[in-house]
Design a protein around this motif. Structure first.
Motif, PDB file in Angstrom:
ATOM      1  N   ASN A   1       0.853  -1.177   0.000  1.00 30.09           N
ATOM      2  CA  ASN A   1       0.000   0.000   0.000  1.00 30.09           C
ATOM      3  C   ASN A   1       0.892   1.231   0.000  1.00 30.09           C
ATOM      4  OD1 ASN A   1      -3.088  -0.814   0.833  1.00 30.09           O
ATOM      5  ND2 ASN A   1      -1.592  -2.310   1.567  1.00 30.09           N
ATOM      6  N   TYR A   2       0.559   2.193  -0.868  1.00 27.60           N
ATOM      7  CA  TYR A   2       1.511   3.296  -1.071  1.00 27.60           C
ATOM      8  C   TYR A   2       0.908   4.684  -0.845  1.00 27.60           C
ATOM      9  CZ  TYR A   2       4.534   6.717  -3.267  1.00 27.60           C
ATOM     10  OH  TYR A   2       5.315   7.825  -3.488  1.00 27.60           O
ATOM     11  N   TYR A   3       1.652   5.480  -0.072  1.00 26.18           N
ATOM     12  CA  TYR A   3       1.508   6.932  -0.011  1.00 26.18           C
ATOM     13  C   TYR A   3       2.908   7.535  -0.040  1.00 26.18           C
ATOM     14  CZ  TYR A   3      -3.430   7.184   1.439  1.00 26.18           C
ATOM     15  OH  TYR A   3      -4.789   7.121   1.490  1.00 26.18           O
TER      16      TYR A   3
ATOM     17  N   ASN B   1      -2.896  12.486   1.389  1.00 32.54           N
ATOM     18  CA  ASN B   1      -3.084  13.709   0.594  1.00 32.54           C
ATOM     19  C   ASN B   1      -2.174  13.642  -0.630  1.00 32.54           C
ATOM     20  OD1 ASN B   1      -4.035  16.250  -0.150  1.00 32.54           O
ATOM     21  ND2 ASN B   1      -2.455  17.318   1.020  1.00 32.54           N
ATOM     22  N   MET B   2      -2.226  12.529  -1.315  1.00 30.51           N
ATOM     23  CA  MET B   2      -1.288  12.230  -2.393  1.00 30.51           C
ATOM     24  C   MET B   2      -1.438  13.161  -3.590  1.00 30.51           C
ATOM     25  SD  MET B   2      -0.698   8.460  -3.948  1.00 30.51           S
ATOM     26  CE  MET B   2       0.206   8.086  -5.442  1.00 30.51           C
ATOM     27  N   TYR B   3      -2.663  13.672  -3.816  1.00 28.43           N
ATOM     28  CA  TYR B   3      -2.931  14.461  -5.027  1.00 28.43           C
ATOM     29  C   TYR B   3      -3.122  15.949  -4.729  1.00 28.43           C
ATOM     30  CZ  TYR B   3      -3.899   9.653  -6.287  1.00 28.43           C
ATOM     31  OH  TYR B   3      -3.803   8.297  -6.448  1.00 28.43           O
ATOM     32  N   GLY B   4      -2.595  16.398  -3.601  1.00 29.94           N
ATOM     33  CA  GLY B   4      -2.744  17.795  -3.202  1.00 29.94           C
ATOM     34  C   GLY B   4      -1.742  18.721  -3.864  1.00 29.94           C
TER      35      GLY B   4
ATOM     36  N   PHE C   1      -5.070   5.055  -3.274  1.00 31.90           N
ATOM     37  CA  PHE C   1      -6.378   5.462  -2.795  1.00 31.90           C
ATOM     38  C   PHE C   1      -6.821   6.766  -3.462  1.00 31.90           C
ATOM     39  CE2 PHE C   1      -4.026   3.074   0.286  1.00 31.90           C
ATOM     40  CZ  PHE C   1      -4.944   2.165   0.804  1.00 31.90           C
ATOM     41  N   VAL C   2      -8.112   6.820  -3.823  1.00 32.13           N
ATOM     42  CA  VAL C   2      -8.685   8.006  -4.445  1.00 32.13           C
ATOM     43  C   VAL C   2      -9.663   8.648  -3.460  1.00 32.13           C
ATOM     44  CG1 VAL C   2     -10.105   8.890  -6.323  1.00 32.13           C
ATOM     45  CG2 VAL C   2      -8.436   7.082  -6.775  1.00 32.13           C
ATOM     46  N   PRO C   3      -9.331   9.799  -2.877  1.00 30.21           N
ATOM     47  CA  PRO C   3     -10.237  10.451  -1.919  1.00 30.21           C
ATOM     48  C   PRO C   3     -11.442  11.073  -2.615  1.00 30.21           C
ATOM     49  CG  PRO C   3      -8.250  11.773  -2.236  1.00 30.21           C
ATOM     50  CD  PRO C   3      -8.038  10.499  -3.001  1.00 30.21           C
TER      51      PRO C   3
ATOM     52  N   VAL D   1      -0.043  12.028  10.819  1.00 32.68           N
ATOM     53  CA  VAL D   1      -1.224  11.262  10.418  1.00 32.68           C
ATOM     54  C   VAL D   1      -2.425  12.190  10.567  1.00 32.68           C
ATOM     55  CG1 VAL D   1      -2.719   9.306  10.928  1.00 32.68           C
ATOM     56  CG2 VAL D   1      -0.235   9.069  11.129  1.00 32.68           C
ATOM     57  N   PRO D   2      -3.111  12.531   9.481  1.00 33.82           N
ATOM     58  CA  PRO D   2      -4.245  13.463   9.573  1.00 33.82           C
ATOM     59  C   PRO D   2      -5.302  12.972  10.558  1.00 33.82           C
ATOM     60  CG  PRO D   2      -3.668  13.047   7.282  1.00 33.82           C
ATOM     61  CD  PRO D   2      -2.880  12.076   8.098  1.00 33.82           C
ATOM     62  N   LYS D   3      -5.925  13.905  11.256  1.00 33.67           N
ATOM     63  CA  LYS D   3      -6.927  13.541  12.268  1.00 33.67           C
ATOM     64  C   LYS D   3      -8.127  12.833  11.647  1.00 33.67           C
ATOM     65  CE  LYS D   3      -9.270  18.052  12.271  1.00 33.67           C
ATOM     66  NZ  LYS D   3      -9.678  19.213  13.105  1.00 33.67           N
TER      67      LYS D   3
END
Length: 505
Positions: A220-222, A229-232, A258-260, A468-470
């Motif tokens: 699993n990748y970030y 927030n990979m696409y920010g 993952f696609v948010p 780690v985002p809340k």
């Protein structure tokens, strides 16, 4: 002095007079403008259907002309909008047992029946949660005076739940054909009359899409600096390219990304986000990595009235990338069973079921899966998915037996261990619990189990994270701090002891 005071008084009176005249002229002109302007429909609508896209079922038109006068494309769009809005406000009314918006889209005679149903349901503490997912429209008649339309809606796909005292008593999916008479009143195409001509139980005809690439050794990748927030704004394809090379060099052959949902624009998927996702897929393909794309990250509503918006979101992404050579599979949702308690298992599984149908209708080549959080839930919808995926963070001693039990129940489909891992965190909030040595021993043992049983796997995750985002686990440090230390590589880029077991024993 007296003359001066009189002049001042006269001036004040003149200014006051001019001010009053100005106010009167403004009021008169405003009234005149109002009386000569058509009603602002957006202000008339209690439901604010026009301001916010809340209902977007799939609509197709039969283009074979109609009896009566010709109709412009602009009017066709207006008819479609009002027709769908009528469906929407009725669905809201039946869910809430209120009359809000009904008067805007139904004539006096047609809304009488709706009001009777609402009164009956309210008295008996019954509500109906429903939506339509597809409409096939045919304009059969448009009157010469432009005031009346006969509309046929063939094979409309409807889903509904009937609840009494908030308890489910009936769930059904139907395909129905309707005829509607619409009248133009006050700028609205209102429903004058409706007849349901036929109805039948919906049959899912989705085909099975086999998993052709079964030797999955993935992760699993970030990106390390932008997890979740990979696409920010900080998106950097060069960093991602370097990480993919590290993954490939480590002996892995696939990734899960993952696609948010909200970040990508919900129903109106943003072009710039698609472009970033394309760069990620292109880079994965260039590095010979297969990709599992997990949809609907950070989504957890499942409300029936949300379904059409969710479907337009998935439709856009799947349609855009269904032929991309890097795609390995579509993962509908990450750990949806964790939402059973708050959203209801029936709601969640029904949503998943229809999302699988939609994805398979668009992409007839790539398999579809669901990322269940444990083996217990992994059998849910097993007949609908092409690949059964489960996550495992429980006692490692039970993994082999849990996997074999699952394999005994699911004999005709691949089973993938889609997430697993152990944090190396052993700080203040978990003293003496975790360490790099314990993490390495965990991976050594689990790789031995997976090798013995030929279990396809995707571990969690490449890097340790500083933040780690809340939205992921909240803000409690005893929850977030361990989550930061699941990586095979530290946040500073150093390989941990567990890296030795990232791909094999």
């Amino acid at each position: 002095m007296v003359k001066t005071n009189k002049r001042i008084l006269r001036g004040v009176l003149m200014l006051t007079y001019l001010f009053i005249i100005g106010i009167l002229l403004f009021l008169v002109s405003s009234l005149y403008s109002f009386l000569n302007t058509g009603a602002d429909r957006s202000k008339m609508l209690h439901t604010e259907v026009k301001q916010v896209e809340q209902y977007l079922p799939k609509v197709t038109w039969k283009n074979d002309g109609n009896k009566g006068r010709k109709i412009s494309q602009e009017k066709i769009i207006a008819v479609q909008n009002d027709y769908l809005d009528a469906w929407y406000v009725k669905q809201v009314a039946y869910k809430t047992n209120t009359r809000v918006g009904i008067e805007d889209y139904f004539t006096k005679s047609s809304r009488k029946n709706i009001y009777n149903i609402l009164d009956y349901n309210k008295l008996h503490k019954t509500s109906i949660e429903s939506t339509t997912l597809e409409h096939n429209l045919d304009l059969e008649f448009f009157s010469e005076d432009g005031q009346l339309i006969v509309l046929k809606d063939s094979n409309a796909l409807e889903y509904k739940k009937i609840l009494k005292d908030k308890k489910l008593i009936l769930e059904s999916t139907e395909v129905s054909t309707y005829r509607y008479v619409l009248l133009l009143e006050d700028g609205f195409w209102r429903v004058r009359h409706m007849v349901k001509e036929s109805t039948a139980k919906f049959k899912d005809t989705s085909q099975k899409n086999p998993l052709n690439f079964t030797n999955i050794k993935g992760i699993n990748y970030y990106p390390q600096a932008t997890p979740w927030n990979m696409y920010g704004d900080a998106f950097d394809i060069n960093i991602i390219k370097n990480d993919f090379r590290i993954i490939k060099k480590a002996g892995l052959n696939s990734i899960r990304i993952f696609v948010p949902y909200e970040d990508f624009g919900k129903a109106n998927v943003k072009f710039e986000k698609l472009e970033k996702l394309k760069k990620v897929l292109d880079t994965a393909f260039a590095e010979d990595l297969k990709v599992v794309v997990t949809l609907f990250d950070f989504y957890g509503n499942y409300d029936v009235l949300d379904w059409t918006l969710n479907q337009r979101h998935a439709e856009k992404i799947v349609e855009t990338f269904k032929d991309h050579p890097a795609i390995l599979a579509w993962d509908v949702k990450n750990e949806p069973n964790l939402d059973f308690a708050s959203r209801g298992e029936v709601n969640v599984t029904a949503w998943l079921d229809f999302m699988i149908i939609l994805i398979k209708k668009i992409d007839k080549k790539h398999p579809v899966t669901i990322g269940w959080s444990n083996t217990k839930s992994a059998t849910i919808l097993k007949d609908k998915v092409d690949v059964v995926s489960f996550h495992y963070y429980e006692d490692i001693e039970q993994l082999e037996s849990e996997y074999l039990k699952l394999k005994e129940e699911i004999k005709d489909k691949p089973i993938v261990l889609q997430e697993f891992g152990l944090s190396s965190y052993g700080g203040f909030w978990r003293p003496f619990v975790g360490s790099e040595e314990k993490q390495a021993n965990y991976y050594k043992e689990i790789q031995s189990i997976m090798t013995k049983n030929s279990i396809p796997f995707m571990s969690w995750t490449l890097y340790d994270f500083d933040v780690v985002p809340k939205e992921v686990l909240g803000s409690l440090p005893w929850r977030t701090n361990p989550q930061k230390k699941f990586g095979f590589i530290t946040s500073s880029g150093a390989k941990k002891l567990s890296y030795k077991y990232i791909s094999k024993e």
